[in-house]
Enzyme design. Structure first.
Site, PDB file in Angstrom:
ATOM      1  N   THR A  46       0.855  -1.181   0.000  1.00  0.00           N
ATOM      2  CA  THR A  46       0.000   0.000   0.000  1.00  0.00           C
ATOM      3  C   THR A  46       0.894   1.235   0.000  1.00  0.00           C
ATOM      4  O   THR A  46       2.119   1.130  -0.063  1.00  0.00           O
ATOM      5  CB  THR A  46      -0.926   0.019   1.234  1.00  0.00           C
ATOM      6  OG1 THR A  46      -0.149   0.407   2.390  1.00  0.00           O
ATOM      7  CG2 THR A  46      -1.544  -1.345   1.481  1.00  0.00           C
ATOM      8  N   CYS A  47       0.282   2.392   0.131  1.00  0.00           N
ATOM      9  CA  CYS A  47       1.067   3.620   0.092  1.00  0.00           C
ATOM     10  C   CYS A  47       1.935   3.798   1.332  1.00  0.00           C
ATOM     11  O   CYS A  47       2.838   4.627   1.333  1.00  0.00           O
ATOM     12  CB  CYS A  47       0.157   4.830  -0.087  1.00  0.00           C
ATOM     13  SG  CYS A  47      -1.129   4.984   1.156  1.00  0.00           S
ATOM     14  N   ASN A  48       1.684   3.025   2.371  1.00  0.00           N
ATOM     15  CA  ASN A  48       2.467   3.200   3.589  1.00  0.00           C
ATOM     16  C   ASN A  48       3.037   1.907   4.154  1.00  0.00           C
ATOM     17  O   ASN A  48       3.526   1.899   5.283  1.00  0.00           O
ATOM     18  CB  ASN A  48       1.606   3.869   4.672  1.00  0.00           C
ATOM     19  CG  ASN A  48       1.402   5.331   4.390  1.00  0.00           C
ATOM     20  OD1 ASN A  48       2.338   6.117   4.390  1.00  0.00           O
ATOM     21  ND2 ASN A  48       0.166   5.700   4.102  1.00  0.00           N
ATOM     22  N   ARG A  49       2.963   0.833   3.369  1.00  0.00           N
ATOM     23  CA  ARG A  49       3.527  -0.422   3.877  1.00  0.00           C
ATOM     24  C   ARG A  49       3.814  -1.396   2.740  1.00  0.00           C
ATOM     25  O   ARG A  49       3.187  -1.338   1.675  1.00  0.00           O
ATOM     26  CB  ARG A  49       2.605  -1.068   4.916  1.00  0.00           C
ATOM     27  CG  ARG A  49       1.282  -1.598   4.410  1.00  0.00           C
ATOM     28  CD  ARG A  49       0.441  -2.140   5.560  1.00  0.00           C
ATOM     29  NE  ARG A  49       0.212  -1.116   6.555  1.00  0.00           N
ATOM     30  CZ  ARG A  49       0.817  -1.067   7.746  1.00  0.00           C
ATOM     31  NH1 ARG A  49       1.675  -2.014   8.082  1.00  0.00           N
ATOM     32  NH2 ARG A  49       0.572  -0.097   8.585  1.00  0.00           N
ATOM     33  N   GLY A 117     -10.250   3.784   6.121  1.00  0.00           N
ATOM     34  CA  GLY A 117     -11.005   2.674   5.572  1.00  0.00           C
ATOM     35  C   GLY A 117     -10.428   1.999   4.343  1.00  0.00           C
ATOM     36  O   GLY A 117     -10.802   0.871   4.041  1.00  0.00           O
ATOM     37  N   GLY A 193      -9.208   5.772 -10.466  1.00  0.00           N
ATOM     38  CA  GLY A 193      -9.401   4.549  -9.689  1.00  0.00           C
ATOM     39  C   GLY A 193     -10.279   4.763  -8.470  1.00  0.00           C
ATOM     40  O   GLY A 193     -11.020   5.751  -8.362  1.00  0.00           O
ATOM     41  N   ALA A 194     -10.179   3.819  -7.515  1.00  0.00           N
ATOM     42  CA  ALA A 194     -11.011   3.871  -6.320  1.00  0.00           C
ATOM     43  C   ALA A 194     -10.721   5.133  -5.499  1.00  0.00           C
ATOM     44  O   ALA A 194     -11.636   5.768  -4.965  1.00  0.00           O
ATOM     45  CB  ALA A 194     -10.778   2.619  -5.474  1.00  0.00           C
ATOM     46  N   TYR A 195      -9.437   5.504  -5.396  1.00  0.00           N
ATOM     47  CA  TYR A 195      -9.084   6.714  -4.648  1.00  0.00           C
ATOM     48  C   TYR A 195      -9.689   7.951  -5.307  1.00  0.00           C
ATOM     49  O   TYR A 195     -10.085   8.893  -4.620  1.00  0.00           O
ATOM     50  CB  TYR A 195      -7.562   6.846  -4.600  1.00  0.00           C
ATOM     51  CG  TYR A 195      -6.970   6.554  -3.242  1.00  0.00           C
ATOM     52  CD1 TYR A 195      -7.473   5.537  -2.450  1.00  0.00           C
ATOM     53  CD2 TYR A 195      -5.893   7.296  -2.751  1.00  0.00           C
ATOM     54  CE1 TYR A 195      -6.923   5.255  -1.219  1.00  0.00           C
ATOM     55  CE2 TYR A 195      -5.335   7.018  -1.511  1.00  0.00           C
ATOM     56  CZ  TYR A 195      -5.856   5.994  -0.750  1.00  0.00           C
ATOM     57  OH  TYR A 195      -5.319   5.716   0.473  1.00  0.00           O
TER      58      TYR A 195
END
Length: 434
Positions: A46-49, A117, A193-195
């Site tokens: 993900t963006c942070n892991r 979320g 996309g979803a974001y």
């Protein structure tokens, strides 16, 4: 044995996480292919892991070191990040800690913004991707499915979801200090996309009306038609970017899609060059890897808000909601392990019951041969065998829940010479290969 190797915003730099997340898809297949002791692997990026969840078939004493080494080798082979560069940038969880960690991650407890979320969907997609690549295992399937269940329970029975805020919402809250009237902003959304959908909904909540969308992958028209905004064609992208006062990027592109060349583009037919310093622009980069060339922050009149900055401004966790959520996670992790340990002792319990029932049938046949016409002796024998099996079966489950299933297996082996079917098959295979 389950193992998790995790690099996150708590252990690694933003730049390192960005490099790891550029090409995560090949890590799990490479890991399974390179290490015969790896039964399955799921990678969550993900963006942070960046996390690798692995099931090992090595003994507990060896699995940790072997598994970590295998993960680092696979990561280096696929992403090009040297294993030596990861020293100090990752943490390792094994055994019982793996479930609690993943359940916490899925519930948003380990996110930059507690309770966000988006991570729940990313966890589900990680499992789906591993299924597609053929790298899952039964235990990893159970782990990730239970993680989704734990996340839903946290959402339903705690206030964490209401207390936490998504990265999109937090980014726009940080932008509030620069924006007096959202309805007057000229907004360009880069990504579909979803974001992007979440970002659009959040922009509208704040009153933004003048919104355009550009897609590096060519999906702008479909997204714009669905959401009632204006699409931007590729040949008009730079001009629109230069004229926009708020730009938000959220694509999965592996290279920057917005740089000084777009923001410095001519804004009209007669314009030779329109310096952005003539009007203020705010650029919000929600991409991982980053969507925006950091050089834009050096342009006069341009402010860049990226994930690194958002992380630094993340609010403190709301302790009460977080504590309640962690209690739910711990309970779910305990249940996961109890069920898993019971499953691990099942072959031994089945072997003991089969042994006793075999003796029982022999004695019943003997009783019938001696004239047990009304079946009373058979009934008594069956009742006695049930009574005799009750305590060992209960004790087996108690030992399994305490992580001592091997003691029960050893005990029936010593007392009755029983070898559970799974172990017997494993020994036969070992003998055959010797």
């Amino acid at each position: 044995m389950l193992l998790c190797v995790t690099a996150s915003h708590k252990t690694a730099t933003f730049d390192l996480l960005e490099r790891l997340s550029r090409t995560p898809d090949g890590v799990a297949p490479t890991l399974v292919e390179m290490a015969p002791c790896v039964q399955g692997a799921v990678v969550l990026a993900t963006c942070n892991r960046f996390e690798a969840y692995v099931e090992m078939d090595e003994p507990v004493t060896a699995a940790g070191a072997i598994g970590v080494e295998a993960v680092l080798e696979a990561v280096e082979a696929v992403t090009g990040v040297p294993a030596a560069e990861l020293d100090g940038a990752y943490a390792v969880h094994s055994g019982r800690r793996v479930a609690e960690h993943l359940f916490s991650v899925a519930s948003g407890l380990e996110s930059v913004v507690s309770g966000e979320g988006e991570i729940a969907g990313q966890v589900r997609r990680a499992l789906k991707s591993a299924r597609k690549e053929g790298t899952t295992s039964p235990e990893l399937e159970r782990l990730f499915q239970r993680a989704s269940q734990a996340q839903r329970k946290v959402k339903n029975v705690t206030a964490l979801g209401r207390a936490g805020r998504s990265l999109v919402r937090l980014a726009l809250e940080l932008a509030d200090s620069r924006i007096a009237d959202w309805s007057a902003e000229r907004v360009l959304l880069v990504g579909t996309g979803a974001y992007a959908a979440v970002t659009l909904a959040t922009l509208r909540e704040r009153g933004a009306e003048n919104i355009s969308v550009y897609s590096p992958s060519g999906r702008a028209e479909a997204f714009a038609a669905k959401h009632g905004i204006r699409p931007v064609a590729a040949d008009d992208y730079a001009r629109t970017a230069a004229r926009s006062s708020l730009l938000i990027t959220c694509t999965t592109a592996t290279e920057p899609v917005l740089g000084p060349e777009q923001l410095l583009a001519p804004t009209g037919p007669a314009a030779i060059g329109c310096p952005v310093g003539s009007h203020n622009q705010l650029v919000v980069d929600l991409g991982m890897p980053r969507n925006v060339d950091p050089a834009v922050s050096t342009l006069e009149g341009v402010a860049l808000l990226d994930l690194e900055t958002i992380r630094l401004h993340a609010p403190l966790e709301e302790l009460q909601a977080t504590d309640a959520a962690r209690s739910v996670v711990r309970e779910a992790a305990d249940t996961f392990h109890v069920v898993g340990e019971r499953q691990s002792v099942t072959p031994a319990v089945v072997a003991l019951r089969s042994h006793i029932f075999s003796l029982l049938e022999s004695e019943i046949a003997r009783a019938r041969a001696r004239g047990d016409e009304d079946g009373r002796i058979e009934q008594a024998l069956r009742h006695l065998s049930g009574v005799l099996l009750h305590t060992p079966t209960s004790r087996a489950h108690e030992l399994a829940a305490a992580g001592r299933a091997d003691e029960f297996t050893a005990a029936i082996g010593a007392l009755y010479g029983i070898v559970p079917e799974a172990e017997s098959a494993s020994d036969d295979a070992a003998s055959a290969s010797a």
